[in-house]
Structure formats: C-alpha cells, structure tokens
Design a protein around this motif. Structure first.
Motif, PDB file in Angstrom:
ATOM      1  N   LYS A  95       0.813  -1.216   0.000  1.00  0.00           N
ATOM      2  CA  LYS A  95       0.000   0.000   0.000  1.00  0.00           C
ATOM      3  C   LYS A  95       0.848   1.269   0.000  1.00  0.00           C
ATOM      4  CE  LYS A  95      -0.776   0.620   4.938  1.00  0.00           C
ATOM      5  NZ  LYS A  95      -1.789   0.828   5.950  1.00  0.00           N
ATOM      6  N   ASP A  96       2.138   1.153   0.295  1.00  0.00           N
ATOM      7  CA  ASP A  96       3.031   2.317   0.280  1.00  0.00           C
ATOM      8  C   ASP A  96       3.629   2.583  -1.103  1.00  0.00           C
ATOM      9  OD1 ASP A  96       2.597   2.864   2.961  1.00  0.00           O
ATOM     10  OD2 ASP A  96       4.270   1.602   3.617  1.00  0.00           O
ATOM     11  N   VAL A  97       3.375   1.699  -2.046  1.00  0.00           N
ATOM     12  CA  VAL A  97       3.819   1.912  -3.426  1.00  0.00           C
ATOM     13  C   VAL A  97       2.639   2.510  -4.180  1.00  0.00           C
ATOM     14  CG1 VAL A  97       4.615   0.827  -5.559  1.00  0.00           C
ATOM     15  CG2 VAL A  97       5.465   0.004  -3.352  1.00  0.00           C
ATOM     16  N   SER A  98       2.802   3.734  -4.614  1.00  0.00           N
ATOM     17  CA  SER A  98       1.726   4.447  -5.303  1.00  0.00           C
ATOM     18  C   SER A  98       1.434   3.812  -6.653  1.00  0.00           C
ATOM     19  CB  SER A  98       2.144   5.904  -5.487  1.00  0.00           C
ATOM     20  OG  SER A  98       1.407   6.521  -6.501  1.00  0.00           O
ATOM     21  N   VAL A  99       0.160   3.592  -6.936  1.00  0.00           N
ATOM     22  CA  VAL A  99      -0.241   3.058  -8.239  1.00  0.00           C
ATOM     23  C   VAL A  99       0.155   4.054  -9.338  1.00  0.00           C
ATOM     24  CG1 VAL A  99      -2.227   2.393  -9.671  1.00  0.00           C
ATOM     25  CG2 VAL A  99      -2.107   1.664  -7.291  1.00  0.00           C
TER      26      VAL A  99
END
Length: 130
Positions: A95-99
């Motif tokens: 969830k900390d990796v931005s789409v």
C-alpha cells in the motif's frame, strides 16, 4: 533611547557620526558574503538532487496529465501482483507503493524497452493491423 518591542526597527535614527558605508548594498549579497561556511566544501544541493518521491508534496505533484487506464480484469489483477512484487523488492508494504508511480514506471520501462512492448503487441495480433 533603548529599542523596545514597540519601536520601529526600520525607522531611520542616525546621528552625524554614523556613516552608512554601502547605502544601496543588496541585503542578499551582504548575507552571502558575511556568512562563510565552516567547512571547505561550498557545494549546495539543488532541489533536482532530491529524489522526486521525497521532494513532492503529493503523489499528483508535477503530474498535470490525467489518464484513465482501462484494463482487462486479468491485467488489473496482474497490476496488483506487480505492485506487491515491486513493494517486496523495495522492502516496503504494497500500500506504500503508489499506483500512479507504478504506472509511470511502466511507461519509463516501456520507453527503455520498446522492442519488448512491440513483441507483446504482436502476440496480441498487431501483425494483422499492418
């Protein structure tokens, strides 16, 4: 008279024996010349030296172009898996990796490998569009 909190620090109160040696001196220049660094190096870091993900305020900063990605279900699921795999590689939570960052990285990766992209498109039948 003693200067206090109610005094105007910009009011001119000079005596005859006070002489202003540089009345039109640029304050910015004066500050730069008065403050000598304590160390030998005078290199300064520009904002471009700071990684994008650190210097930005929001994920959408510097991204004025809004694009909607229409993905088939299998590719939406694959994108989720890629996000998880990339997060593992970065030793981060998924969830900390931005789409948004991930999709922009896809574009950069494709720009570096157009032959691989062309190969995928040919496998989808692009050779029939010639």
């Amino acid at each position: 008279m003693k200067e206090g909190p109610g005094e105007d620090p910009f009011a001119e109160d000079t005596t005859d024996d006070q002489v202003d040696s540089a009345p039109d001196a640029d304050p910015k220049t004066a500050l730069e010349s008065d403050s000598e660094p304590d160390h030998d190096t005078t290199d300064t870091m520009s904002t471009n030296d700071i990684p994008y993900v650190i210097r930005r305020q929001t994920v959408k900063e510097d991204r004025d172009n809004e694009h909607v990605a229409f993905l088939r279900d299998e590719y939406a699921e694959l994108e989720d898996q890629i996000r998880a795999d990339v997060a593992d590689e970065l030793d981060m939570r998924s969830k900390d990796v931005s789409v948004t960052d991930l999709r922009e990285a896809f574009v950069e990766l494709a720009a570096e490998n157009p032959d691989a992209v062309a190969e995928i498109l040919e496998s989808w039948g692009y050779e029939h569009l010639k």
